[in-house]
Design a protein around this motif. Structure first.
Motif, PDB file in Angstrom:
ATOM      1  N   VAL A 148       5.866   7.827  -0.537  1.00  0.00           N
ATOM      2  CA  VAL A 148       6.420   8.658   0.532  1.00  0.00           C
ATOM      3  C   VAL A 148       7.862   9.023   0.228  1.00  0.00           C
ATOM      4  O   VAL A 148       8.717   8.145   0.077  1.00  0.00           O
ATOM      5  CB  VAL A 148       6.349   7.931   1.891  1.00  0.00           C
ATOM      6  N   ASP A 149       8.136  10.320   0.156  1.00  0.00           N
ATOM      7  CA  ASP A 149       9.515  10.786   0.021  1.00  0.00           C
ATOM      8  C   ASP A 149      10.180  10.743   1.395  1.00  0.00           C
ATOM      9  O   ASP A 149       9.915  11.592   2.258  1.00  0.00           O
ATOM     10  CB  ASP A 149       9.551  12.222  -0.519  1.00  0.00           C
ATOM     11  N   LYS A 150      11.040   9.739   1.604  1.00  0.00           N
ATOM     12  CA  LYS A 150      11.790   9.622   2.852  1.00  0.00           C
ATOM     13  C   LYS A 150      13.181  10.222   2.706  1.00  0.00           C
ATOM     14  O   LYS A 150      13.791  10.651   3.687  1.00  0.00           O
ATOM     15  CB  LYS A 150      11.894   8.146   3.258  1.00  0.00           C
ATOM     16  N   SER A 151      13.680  10.228   1.485  1.00  0.00           N
ATOM     17  CA  SER A 151      14.970  10.854   1.226  1.00  0.00           C
ATOM     18  C   SER A 151      14.891  12.350   1.531  1.00  0.00           C
ATOM     19  O   SER A 151      13.814  12.952   1.472  1.00  0.00           O
ATOM     20  CB  SER A 151      15.374  10.669  -0.243  1.00  0.00           C
ATOM     21  N   GLU A 188      -5.502   6.145  -8.776  1.00  0.00           N
ATOM     22  CA  GLU A 188      -5.341   7.148  -7.730  1.00  0.00           C
ATOM     23  C   GLU A 188      -4.062   6.877  -6.935  1.00  0.00           C
ATOM     24  O   GLU A 188      -3.716   5.735  -6.639  1.00  0.00           O
ATOM     25  CB  GLU A 188      -6.554   7.108  -6.788  1.00  0.00           C
ATOM     26  N   PHE A 189      -3.371   7.940  -6.579  1.00  0.00           N
ATOM     27  CA  PHE A 189      -2.204   7.825  -5.710  1.00  0.00           C
ATOM     28  C   PHE A 189      -2.015   9.151  -4.983  1.00  0.00           C
ATOM     29  O   PHE A 189      -2.565  10.186  -5.377  1.00  0.00           O
ATOM     30  CB  PHE A 189      -0.937   7.472  -6.507  1.00  0.00           C
ATOM     31  N   ASP A 190      -1.240   9.114  -3.921  1.00  0.00           N
ATOM     32  CA  ASP A 190      -0.941  10.332  -3.170  1.00  0.00           C
ATOM     33  C   ASP A 190       0.550  10.346  -2.867  1.00  0.00           C
ATOM     34  O   ASP A 190       1.169   9.293  -2.658  1.00  0.00           O
ATOM     35  CB  ASP A 190      -1.743  10.382  -1.870  1.00  0.00           C
ATOM     36  N   VAL A 191       1.134  11.526  -2.857  1.00  0.00           N
ATOM     37  CA  VAL A 191       2.557  11.687  -2.549  1.00  0.00           C
ATOM     38  C   VAL A 191       2.687  12.410  -1.217  1.00  0.00           C
ATOM     39  O   VAL A 191       2.021  13.419  -0.973  1.00  0.00           O
ATOM     40  CB  VAL A 191       3.289  12.476  -3.659  1.00  0.00           C
ATOM     41  N   VAL A 192       3.537  11.881  -0.352  1.00  0.00           N
ATOM     42  CA  VAL A 192       3.714  12.389   1.005  1.00  0.00           C
ATOM     43  C   VAL A 192       5.184  12.742   1.224  1.00  0.00           C
ATOM     44  O   VAL A 192       6.077  12.047   0.730  1.00  0.00           O
ATOM     45  CB  VAL A 192       3.281  11.326   2.044  1.00  0.00           C
ATOM     46  N   SER A 193       5.430  13.786   1.978  1.00  0.00           N
ATOM     47  CA  SER A 193       6.791  14.089   2.447  1.00  0.00           C
ATOM     48  C   SER A 193       6.902  13.638   3.899  1.00  0.00           C
ATOM     49  O   SER A 193       6.128  14.059   4.753  1.00  0.00           O
ATOM     50  CB  SER A 193       7.092  15.583   2.337  1.00  0.00           C
ATOM     51  N   ASN A 194       7.864  12.760   4.152  1.00  0.00           N
ATOM     52  CA  ASN A 194       8.100  12.241   5.514  1.00  0.00           C
ATOM     53  C   ASN A 194       9.612  12.182   5.745  1.00  0.00           C
ATOM     54  O   ASN A 194      10.217  11.131   5.728  1.00  0.00           O
ATOM     55  CB  ASN A 194       7.449  10.862   5.649  1.00  0.00           C
ATOM     56  N   ASP A 228      11.610  12.026  18.564  1.00  0.00           N
ATOM     57  CA  ASP A 228      11.256  13.346  19.096  1.00  0.00           C
ATOM     58  C   ASP A 228      10.014  13.868  18.399  1.00  0.00           C
ATOM     59  O   ASP A 228       9.153  14.490  19.022  1.00  0.00           O
ATOM     60  CB  ASP A 228      12.404  14.345  18.875  1.00  0.00           C
ATOM     61  N   ARG A 229       9.950  13.624  17.099  1.00  0.00           N
ATOM     62  CA  ARG A 229       8.787  14.025  16.310  1.00  0.00           C
ATOM     63  C   ARG A 229       8.828  13.280  14.995  1.00  0.00           C
ATOM     64  O   ARG A 229       9.887  12.826  14.539  1.00  0.00           O
ATOM     65  CB  ARG A 229       8.733  15.536  16.064  1.00  0.00           C
ATOM     66  N   VAL A 230       7.669  13.108  14.385  1.00  0.00           N
ATOM     67  CA  VAL A 230       7.535  12.555  13.045  1.00  0.00           C
ATOM     68  C   VAL A 230       6.806  13.604  12.211  1.00  0.00           C
ATOM     69  O   VAL A 230       5.703  14.034  12.562  1.00  0.00           O
ATOM     70  CB  VAL A 230       6.749  11.237  13.045  1.00  0.00           C
ATOM     71  N   VAL A 231       7.429  14.035  11.137  1.00  0.00           N
ATOM     72  CA  VAL A 231       6.859  15.071  10.279  1.00  0.00           C
ATOM     73  C   VAL A 231       6.199  14.412   9.070  1.00  0.00           C
ATOM     74  O   VAL A 231       6.834  13.632   8.350  1.00  0.00           O
ATOM     75  CB  VAL A 231       7.941  16.069   9.828  1.00  0.00           C
ATOM     76  N   ILE A 232       4.939  14.724   8.861  1.00  0.00           N
ATOM     77  CA  ILE A 232       4.170  14.201   7.725  1.00  0.00           C
ATOM     78  C   ILE A 232       3.655  15.376   6.910  1.00  0.00           C
ATOM     79  O   ILE A 232       2.917  16.224   7.418  1.00  0.00           O
ATOM     80  CB  ILE A 232       2.967  13.352   8.192  1.00  0.00           C
ATOM     81  N   GLY A 233       4.036  15.411   5.654  1.00  0.00           N
ATOM     82  CA  GLY A 233       3.552  16.459   4.759  1.00  0.00           C
ATOM     83  C   GLY A 233       2.546  15.895   3.777  1.00  0.00           C
ATOM     84  O   GLY A 233       2.904  15.091   2.902  1.00  0.00           O
ATOM     85  N   LEU A 273       0.829  -1.199   0.000  1.00  0.00           N
ATOM     86  CA  LEU A 273       0.000   0.000   0.000  1.00  0.00           C
ATOM     87  C   LEU A 273       0.866   1.252   0.000  1.00  0.00           C
ATOM     88  O   LEU A 273       0.571   2.233  -0.689  1.00  0.00           O
ATOM     89  CB  LEU A 273      -0.911   0.018   1.231  1.00  0.00           C
ATOM     90  N   VAL A 274       1.962   1.218   0.763  1.00  0.00           N
ATOM     91  CA  VAL A 274       2.820   2.386   0.920  1.00  0.00           C
ATOM     92  C   VAL A 274       4.207   2.077   0.369  1.00  0.00           C
ATOM     93  O   VAL A 274       4.810   1.063   0.717  1.00  0.00           O
ATOM     94  CB  VAL A 274       2.943   2.788   2.404  1.00  0.00           C
ATOM     95  N   SER A 275       4.694   2.955  -0.496  1.00  0.00           N
ATOM     96  CA  SER A 275       6.043   2.825  -1.044  1.00  0.00           C
ATOM     97  C   SER A 275       6.890   4.006  -0.580  1.00  0.00           C
ATOM     98  O   SER A 275       6.574   5.165  -0.882  1.00  0.00           O
ATOM     99  CB  SER A 275       6.010   2.796  -2.577  1.00  0.00           C
TER     100      SER A 275
END
Length: 452
Positions: A117-120, A146-152, A169-174, A78-80
């Motif tokens: 998900v952009d992890k880089s 359908e797809f969605d792009v996330v910044s993490n 400390d925190r997880v940032v999800i865009g 589901l998530v790449s």
């Protein structure tokens, strides 16, 4: 949840291991067949405390697998996550070639809804480029999926990456999609058991957050290095100054230790990339340009000090005939990472000055040999390299160096001289023990046999 992670490097391996540890089914994908086969056998290409054990455990329990088959991994997940390298180009900008290659591969392979998900660490606007690359491939195929792009962005410290991921400390999800935000919250929920530390924001702000954080920390390091150098000129003690300013709650104590400059895969690359991003917007980021310049100069400080102390004046090779022992090669302790390590600049300068260099590091010798070859001597015994050396210089603050056998050091060194780039010892104690001790920013505070 079924996820795949592209890139079996530092970020990808840590993420894959930690997501599998929390019960997900994880497939790590890489184009390097040799690396994948080694990982399948439990051979980990990097040193990170706790990583090998976690990978072996999850391999054995079937939650983690490694493959070069990108299509199968994409279609079953589901998530790449995209966690491939973004090396700096000649102009300092991040090279997105590998990121966009993965995005195109996802567009060619996907058969249903996907979260990408952009992890880089990627510059602001990368999510738009990833979305465009996927859409281009879907258009070529003539399908509407359908797809969605996330910044993490990854927010890990080398040497403590497992703990950082498991107890962040925190997880940032865009993301701008409420449904996708909920799926990402579900994925990270096991790491939020004690406190919810997830921050959801728009994509561009998430992309900027990682660069801004690293640039801020790099700025603190360069600032403190400048303060240490000024303390040497003024006869002040940088350790006392650090205590004085760190006690201010607005400042705090973190990243206020002077040293030989920052290195690694993040700070140098991210500062350069942010400067380049600013230039593309016709904005002159003067502060970060100064941070870069200060850092490059700081890498010369230890070698320059050795040349002043031991060098023959007015000679092309002032350290000819001298033997310098170096403790520490990696850019920081608890890692074998030699990328942009200050040790490289320091040792190259010592070699150019004619010195014979011997080096020890608990983990980075294998990587250092790729840099220096046989131009320097290596030993896995930190005391062996001291025999008849003219001086010891401390480059990396490994725990093994914090409380050594000073009697053995003094008996081994020819001149009992220590140039300490990490300020590990008490100057007055070193002076009383008969050392010529040269730390950073502590000039006039017990640095010689005649010291205070």
């Amino acid at each position: 949840m079924k996820i795949c992670i592209f890139g079996a490097g530092y970020v990808g391996l840590v993420a894959a291991a930690c997501f599998a540890e929390s019960g997900n089914t994880v497939t790590a994908v890489d184009v390097d067949e040799t690396k994948i086969e080694a990982l399948k056998q439990g051979n980990i290409p990097i040193y990170e405390p706790g990583l090998k054990e976690m990978i072996l455990r999850n391999l054995a329990e079937g939650r983690l697998s490694f493959t070069t088959n990108a299509t199968e991994a994409i279609q079953s997940s589901l998530v790449s996550f995209i966690a491939v390298g973004t090396p700096p180009g000649e102009d300092g900008s991040a090279d997105l070639k590998y990121v966009l290659e993965v995005a195109s591969e996802i567009g060619r392979a996907m058969t249903g809804f996907k979260i990408v998900v952009d992890k880089s660490t990627v510059p602001v606007g990368t999510a738009d480029k990833v979305r465009a690359a996927i859409s281009e491939q879907l258009n070529i195929r003539g399908v509407d999926l359908e797809f969605d792009v996330v910044s993490n962005p990854e927010l890990l410290k080398e040497g403590a990456a497992i703990e950082d991921f498991m107890k962040p400390d925190r997880v940032v999800i865009g993301t701008d999609n409420v449904r996708t935000a909920e799926i990402m919250k579900e994925l990270y929920d096991p790491f939020m058991r004690k406190q919810n530390r997830m921050i959801v924001m728009d994509i561009r702000s998430a992309e900027m957050t990682k660069y801004a954080a690293n640039a801020m920390l790099a700025t603190r390091i360069s600032f403190m290095n400048q303060i240490a150098n000024l303390c040497d000129h003024m006869g002040a003690d940088v350790s006392a100054v650090r205590e004085g300013i760190g006690s201010d709650s607005r400042i705090g104590y973190d990243f206020l230790f002077p040293g030989p400059g920052y290195g690694g895969s993040c700070f140098p690359k991210d500062v350069k990339a942010l400067v380049r991003t600013a230039e593309e917007c016709n904005y002159d980021f003067l502060l970060l340009k100064a941070v870069e310049e200060v850092n490059e100069r700081q890498k010369e400080v230890l070698a320059d000090r050795l040349i002043r102390e031991l060098g023959a004046p007015n000679q092309a090779q002032p350290l000819a005939g001298r033997i310098i022992a170096c403790w520490g090669l990696s850019f920081k302790p608890r890692t074998d990472d030699m990328r942009e390590a200050p040790a490289i600049t320091i040792i190259e300068r010592l070699l150019a000055a004619g010195a014979t260099v011997r080096a020890h590091d608990p983990e980075a010798i294998k990587e250092a040999k790729k840099v220096f070859g046989d131009r320097i001597e290596f030993s896995h015994n930190q005391y062996e390299i001291l025999d008849n050396a003219d001086a010891l210089t401390i480059i990396t603050d490994w725990n093994e160096y914090r409380n050594p056998d000073f009697d053995r050091i003094k008996a081994s060194l020819k001149n009992a001289t220590i140039v300490d780039g990490r300020n590990l010892y008490k100057p007055k104690r070193m002076a009383a023990a008969g050392f010529r001790y040269l730390p950073l920013g502590r000039n006039g505070h017990g640095i010689s046999q005649e010291g205070h």
